[in-house]
Scaffold this motif. Structure first.
Motif, PDB file in Angstrom:
ATOM      1  N   CYS A  83       0.925  -1.489  -0.328  1.00  0.00           N
ATOM      2  CA  CYS A  83       0.273   0.059   0.013  1.00  0.00           C
ATOM      3  C   CYS A  83       0.921   1.527   0.202  1.00  0.00           C
ATOM      4  O   CYS A  83       0.219   2.801  -0.013  1.00  0.00           O
ATOM      5  CB  CYS A  83      -0.923  -0.002   0.942  1.00  0.00           C
TER       6      CYS A  83
ATOM      7  N   SER B 200     -11.737  16.963  -5.348  1.00  0.00           N
ATOM      8  CA  SER B 200     -12.776  15.395  -4.890  1.00  0.00           C
ATOM      9  C   SER B 200     -13.464  15.381  -4.843  1.00  0.00           C
ATOM     10  O   SER B 200     -14.882  14.491  -5.301  1.00  0.00           O
ATOM     11  CB  SER B 200     -12.527  14.662  -3.937  1.00  0.00           C
TER      12      SER B 200
ATOM     13  N   THR C 231     -17.405  12.692  -7.751  1.00  0.00           N
ATOM     14  CA  THR C 231     -18.693  12.698  -6.460  1.00  0.00           C
ATOM     15  C   THR C 231     -20.094  12.958  -7.005  1.00  0.00           C
ATOM     16  O   THR C 231     -20.639  12.107  -7.622  1.00  0.00           O
ATOM     17  CB  THR C 231     -18.183  13.066  -5.609  1.00  0.00           C
TER      18      THR C 231
ATOM     19  N   ILE D 159     -16.192   1.990  -0.585  1.00  0.00           N
ATOM     20  CA  ILE D 159     -14.953   2.731   0.637  1.00  0.00           C
ATOM     21  C   ILE D 159     -15.044   4.158   0.483  1.00  0.00           C
ATOM     22  O   ILE D 159     -15.090   5.238   1.326  1.00  0.00           O
ATOM     23  CB  ILE D 159     -13.683   2.397   0.489  1.00  0.00           C
TER      24      ILE D 159
ATOM     25  N   SER E 135     -17.125   5.806  -0.340  1.00  0.00           N
ATOM     26  CA  SER E 135     -18.984   6.490  -0.272  1.00  0.00           C
ATOM     27  C   SER E 135     -18.597   6.758   1.315  1.00  0.00           C
ATOM     28  O   SER E 135     -18.890   7.733   2.263  1.00  0.00           O
ATOM     29  CB  SER E 135     -19.454   5.190  -0.357  1.00  0.00           C
TER      30      SER E 135
ATOM     31  N   THR F  68     -15.740   6.754   3.089  1.00  0.00           N
ATOM     32  CA  THR F  68     -14.871   8.318   3.570  1.00  0.00           C
ATOM     33  C   THR F  68     -15.187   9.852   3.258  1.00  0.00           C
ATOM     34  O   THR F  68     -15.391  10.735   3.918  1.00  0.00           O
ATOM     35  CB  THR F  68     -13.513   7.835   2.675  1.00  0.00           C
ATOM     36  N   GLN F  69     -16.835   9.405   2.601  1.00  0.00           N
ATOM     37  CA  GLN F  69     -17.304  11.096   2.047  1.00  0.00           C
ATOM     38  C   GLN F  69     -18.484  11.459   3.264  1.00  0.00           C
ATOM     39  O   GLN F  69     -20.012  11.302   2.793  1.00  0.00           O
ATOM     40  CB  GLN F  69     -17.636  10.950   0.574  1.00  0.00           C
TER      41      GLN F  69
ATOM     42  N   SER G  75      -5.132  13.957  -6.053  1.00  0.00           N
ATOM     43  CA  SER G  75      -5.351  13.837  -4.525  1.00  0.00           C
ATOM     44  C   SER G  75      -6.845  13.876  -4.351  1.00  0.00           C
ATOM     45  O   SER G  75      -7.533  13.892  -3.427  1.00  0.00           O
ATOM     46  CB  SER G  75      -4.478  14.973  -4.219  1.00  0.00           C
ATOM     47  N   GLY G  76      -7.447  13.225  -5.742  1.00  0.00           N
ATOM     48  CA  GLY G  76      -8.785  13.145  -5.266  1.00  0.00           C
ATOM     49  C   GLY G  76      -9.254  11.768  -3.902  1.00  0.00           C
ATOM     50  O   GLY G  76      -8.044  10.900  -3.887  1.00  0.00           O
ATOM     51  N   ILE G  77     -10.367  12.044  -3.559  1.00  0.00           N
ATOM     52  CA  ILE G  77      -9.930  10.918  -2.659  1.00  0.00           C
ATOM     53  C   ILE G  77     -10.746   9.805  -3.066  1.00  0.00           C
ATOM     54  O   ILE G  77     -10.344   8.540  -2.944  1.00  0.00           O
ATOM     55  CB  ILE G  77     -11.828  11.461  -1.495  1.00  0.00           C
TER      56      ILE G  77
ATOM     57  N   LEU H  48      -7.910   8.647  -4.716  1.00  0.00           N
ATOM     58  CA  LEU H  48      -7.315   8.108  -2.952  1.00  0.00           C
ATOM     59  C   LEU H  48      -7.918   6.327  -2.284  1.00  0.00           C
ATOM     60  O   LEU H  48      -6.253   5.854  -2.797  1.00  0.00           O
ATOM     61  CB  LEU H  48      -6.799   8.744  -2.063  1.00  0.00           C
ATOM     62  N   THR H  49      -9.100   5.829  -3.046  1.00  0.00           N
ATOM     63  CA  THR H  49      -9.220   4.737  -2.287  1.00  0.00           C
ATOM     64  C   THR H  49      -8.675   4.176  -3.093  1.00  0.00           C
ATOM     65  O   THR H  49      -8.457   2.689  -3.182  1.00  0.00           O
ATOM     66  CB  THR H  49     -10.292   5.298  -2.493  1.00  0.00           C
TER      67      THR H  49
ATOM     68  N   PHE I 280      -5.501   2.540  -3.670  1.00  0.00           N
ATOM     69  CA  PHE I 280      -5.549   2.279  -1.946  1.00  0.00           C
ATOM     70  C   PHE I 280      -5.878   0.435  -1.793  1.00  0.00           C
ATOM     71  O   PHE I 280      -5.199  -0.436  -1.720  1.00  0.00           O
ATOM     72  CB  PHE I 280      -5.811   2.643  -0.724  1.00  0.00           C
TER      73      PHE I 280
ATOM     74  N   LEU J 206      -4.044  -3.141  -1.953  1.00  0.00           N
ATOM     75  CA  LEU J 206      -4.199  -4.420  -1.140  1.00  0.00           C
ATOM     76  C   LEU J 206      -4.657  -5.715  -1.709  1.00  0.00           C
ATOM     77  O   LEU J 206      -3.971  -5.977  -1.961  1.00  0.00           O
ATOM     78  CB  LEU J 206      -4.754  -3.559  -0.127  1.00  0.00           C
TER      79      LEU J 206
END
Lengths: 502, 360
Positions: A4, A225, A229, A265, A267, A269-270, A340-342, A345-346, A349, A353
């Motif tokens: 990660c 971010s 969305t 994930i 959703s 995180t937001q 750098s958007g959520i 990033l998700t 990640f 993983l």
């Protein structure tokens, strides 16, 4: 370094890497052939792979085709409307289209076994009409090529499918709205002030061309971010209203297990914990009852199903490769601050993983499947049309003081800065949409459209205009909604004839 | 260039950009909002009642130091009527915990609160130094975490308190939500956002900093010039938690509200009823009397593994079976003293309650 990318990990504290497959190289299903593919530590041969995927696909779709579940007894599939496929051109939607075509449009005898006699009801086509809808987003991103024709060609490879191309700016086009058949007679237009957290709205007489309206709206969003969305929400609503206008009972999306884990994930995180169920599967119907469409939405919600939710990205890739499925590919959404958007990033990640721990995505999806929303529903979000959890604004002001009134505790006795003269969208939004429109980053991002001046007051998607118009028209006068936050006293007054003495 | 004014009081010069809201505010308003938000958290959940005896889990780090200061401040300001104590656990990590405990002892004097220190050595007969010597750094956080939880409860019982408050902050909780989803720990996911947890026989445990950002806690300690000890544990950070933390920090950089948004998500869902029915029922450890989901609690299992030289027995099922196959538990191994809460009405007062006492 760990998969990660966490640099602060000592090597002896890392989890031991699991072997690539559990037992032998022989297929776990037929136990004869040498395996060709490892799926979450289990080995499958090519011959067994196709029925496996087809079975998982049908298992995720067919129990939800009939309006009422049939229980253990399997009966004929009788949907109440047509089928709409949401197609993005990506791997998942390409595999979904292929599977739908092979199972329900022109059955592939090697995959779908014949059951019953010649006139058996199961021999009938499940959905009388299957349509494929593509939403082109190129006008949101400067320099992105238009792929509509490429997509059309990929869809036309299959017989008996109708192609419906849309553009993302249709969400700001009154003509699109009228074509859905849910439009109130009079569609008023409103503007939203994204310059402040109050999200004030006002009626406006100036109308802009859909592409300009879309760009003004996107350019004013507070963080990078927020852009993906919002685009995801606009696309979803365009597909839903198209499903409604084409009298479809089901909308299927090509969200694979991996994509579903990422979107769950993202959703969460937001702040979208209340919508965990909807991220996997939902039922939707338009709010309006006065439309011109003869479909009866109040009785028959449209089911949004993700039939690839048990099939990982790797299996989708193998299916596309072995079945020679053309994958047009989605254009990357590139804009200033995209990295750098959520969402991105998700995705990085989870995909990272998954490489070392292939069960992670499945664990995420299974865990989220065990969750249910907590608390009461307080209407439906005007932007994403998902349920609003009761009390979110009160929660917000309690845990995060943002005004002098909150600090002194006076907010309990007086309505927040929103007066009847200054209506706001705040109370009509769910937590996620409110956060998307208000939450700011400490870093300033470069402008989305260089050369375009960012307006604070922006146009709204047509379904918001329509709902505000309907509220306004039902109120009997031509003005914007007159909502405000009720105080405890006002709430009690409204209920005083129904409340018993303590 | 004119100074930017605080957006809250609109009179003083703004000196910080609040990590939680991005608002530019002055120092006094920062103290005010930080403390008021913690007070809101406490009062909304009705955490305490007048006369409650409350132990503050104190490690000497930033979170617990600020917690002790803020609890004292709010107790005085809003007349909570609480009797506050400091409770520290000495894990026995040379060069880390012994130094941080010095900070706790200074806090005891500064805040005039009684202090109780309970050591792993005293309770389990093992220090973290000796555990790491036997098992290495891998999985050592499992031992430390399980032992600390029980040690806190036992220390609280010795202090005869009704309630333990810990310095878990919003970042910790958001990280735990993500981690529990990713590893499918549905039982912990269901309770990790609760502000107060209480088993049948255990002391109430709360997190008043549930909505406080780690950055703001550091900022508060800095502006208040609070005395705290700042070093990472010398035994490696837990790898999986490290993954989640690195991811969370990236999310926070992209959008500062991400931390609070994740907590909101955790509060907005619950475990489905049919899944709850399949969860293990809480019982009492037959050896030490502490709450447990199996016959033996996790601490007793881990301790038995250590004593018998098979430390992994508490970590994996395979190792546990191997240890069981070696024969019954020997009589001569060290075990944890039987657990009894002494907070019920009429229970005797321990000697060390009224007067600050330090044990080490």
């Amino acid at each position: 370094m760990s998969s990660c990318g966490n640099p602060a990990v000592e090597s002896d504290a890392l989890m031991t890497r699991k072997p690539k497959y559990d037992k032998s190289r022989t297929c776990v299903r037929c136990k004869e052939n040498t395996g060709n593919l490892v799926i979450r530590h289990a080995v499958y041969c090519k011959d067994c792979f196709f029925p496996l995927i087809t079975h998982r696909f049908r298992r995720s779709l067919e129990p939800f085709v009939n309006p009422k579940p049939d229980g253990p007894r399997r009966t004929a599939l009788k949907p109440t409307g047509d089928l709409l496929i949401g197609y993005s051109g990506g791997l998942g939607s390409a595999v979904l289209l292929d599977l739908v075509a092979r199972c329900y449009v022109t059955p592939d005898k090697s995959l779908v076994t014949a059951e019953g006699g010649r006139d058996h009801p199961r021999k009938d086509r499940v959905w009388k009409k299957v349509r494929v809808c593509y939403v082109e987003v190129c006008d949101a991103f400067p320099g992105m090529p238009d792929r509509t024709e490429e997509i059309r060609m990929a869809v036309n490879k299959y017989q008996d499918l109708e192609f419906i191309p849309l553009r993302i700016q249709d969400s700001f086009d009154p003509k699109f709205w009228k074509s859905t058949g849910v439009s109130p007679d009079q569609l008023l237009q409103y503007s939203l002030d994204l310059g402040t957290e109050d999200l004030l709205i006002a009626s406006t007489s100036t109308s802009s061309e859909p592409t300009a309206a879309l760009r003004a709206y996107l350019a004013a969003l507070p963080t990078p971010s927020a852009l993906p969305t919002i685009l995801k929400t606009l696309t979803r609503l365009l597909l839903l209203y198209t499903a409604y206008s084409t009298k479809s009972s089901h909308l299927v999306l090509g969200t694979s297990l991996t994509s579903l884990a990422v979107s769950l994930i993202t959703s969460i995180t937001q702040g979208g914990g209340f919508h965990v169920k909807e991220e996997t599967q939902e039922e939707w119907r338009p709010t309006y009852s006065t439309g011109t469409n003869d479909f009866q939405p109040s009785e028959l919600p449209i089911r949004i199903i993700r039939p690839l939710r048990d099939i990982g990205m790797k299996e989708c890739g193998a299916w596309a490769w072995w079945m020679d499925v053309k994958v047009v590919g989605r254009e990357k959404w590139v804009w200033p601050g995209a990295k750098s958007g959520i969402g991105s990033l998700t995705k990085d990640f989870i995909v990272g993983l998954e490489k070392d721990y292939p069960s992670t995505v499945s664990t995420i999806v299974r865990t989220c499947g065990k969750l249910a929303p907590k608390g009461e529903v307080d209407g439906r979000c005007i932007l994403c049309e998902r349920p609003i959890q009761e009390g979110i604004q009160e929660w917000h002001s309690r845990i995060s003081i943002r005004s002098r009134a909150d600090l002194t505790g006076k907010s309990e006795s007086a309505p927040r800065s929103i007066s009847r003269a200054q209506p706001s969208l705040t109370s009509l939004l769910c937590y996620t949409c409110h956060t998307t429109l208000t939450s700011r980053s400490s870093r300033s991002a470069p402008p989305l459209y260089p050369g375009l001046s960012v307006e604070k007051k922006v146009p709204l998607p047509v379904w918001i205009d329509a709902r505000l118009s309907e509220n306004s028209l039902h109120a009997g006068h031509n003005e914007v909604i007159t909502g405000h936050f009720l105080t405890e006293g006002e709430k009690r007054d409204a209920l005083k004839y129904y409340l018993l003495d303590d | 260039m004119a100074h930017r004014l605080c957006v809250l009081c609109e009179t003083s010069k703004a000196i910080v950009k609040r990590p939680k809201t991005g608002q530019q505010i002055c120092k006094e308003c920062f103290f005010n909002v930080f403390e008021t938000e913690v007070h809101n958290t406490i009062s909304q959940a009705s955490l305490f009642k007048p006369g409650d005896r409350v132990a503050i889990g104190a490690s000497g780090g930033k979170d617990s130091t600020v917690l002790a200061y803020v609890m004292k401040t709010l107790n005085d300001r809003y007349n909570y009527g609480l009797n506050l104590f400091l409770l520290s656990i000495d894990e026995g990590i040379t060069g880390y915990r012994d130094d941080s405990l010095e900070t706790v002892k200074r806090n005891q004097e500064q805040y005039d609160m009684p202090l109780k220190i309970l050591s792993y050595d005293e309770l389990y007969g093992w220090t973290m130094d000796s555990i790491v010597q036997q098992i290495g750094k891998k999985n050592n956080c499992t031992f430390c975490g399980v032992f600390r939880r029980q040690a806190l409860d036992r220390g609280a019982a010795m202090l005869n308190v009704d309630h333990i408050v810990t310095g878990h902050n919003a970042d910790d909780i958001a990280e735990t939500v993500l981690m529990n989803i990713m590893r499918g720990d549905i039982a912990r996911l269901g309770r990790c956002t609760m502000i107060c947890t209480q088993g049948e026989d255990t002391i109430k445990r709360s997190k008043p900093f549930k909505y406080a950002y780690e950055k703001e806690i550091v900022m508060y300690a800095y502006f208040k010039k609070l005395d705290y000890f700042s070093t990472e544990c010398i035994y490696s950070p837990e790898a999986y938690r490290g993954h989640a933390r690195a991811f969370l920090k990236d999310l926070e950089a992209a959008r500062p509200s991400a931390i609070i948004d994740i907590i909101h998500s955790g509060e907005a869902f619950e475990i489905k009823e049919d899944i709850k029915a399949t969860q293990k029922v809480q019982q009492t450890c037959k050896r030490c009397g502490y709450m447990s989901s199996n016959e033996l609690c996790k601490a007793c299992t881990l301790l038995e593994g250590l004593e018998r030289g098979m430390a992994n027995a508490g970590i994996t099922d395979r190792a546990r079976k191997k240890m069981d196959a070696e024969g019954p538990t020997p009589q001569n191994i060290r075990t944890i003293p039987f657990f009894q809460t002494s907070t019920r009405p009429g229970s005797p007062q321990p000697n060390n309650v009224e007067n600050p006492q330090v044990t080490s």
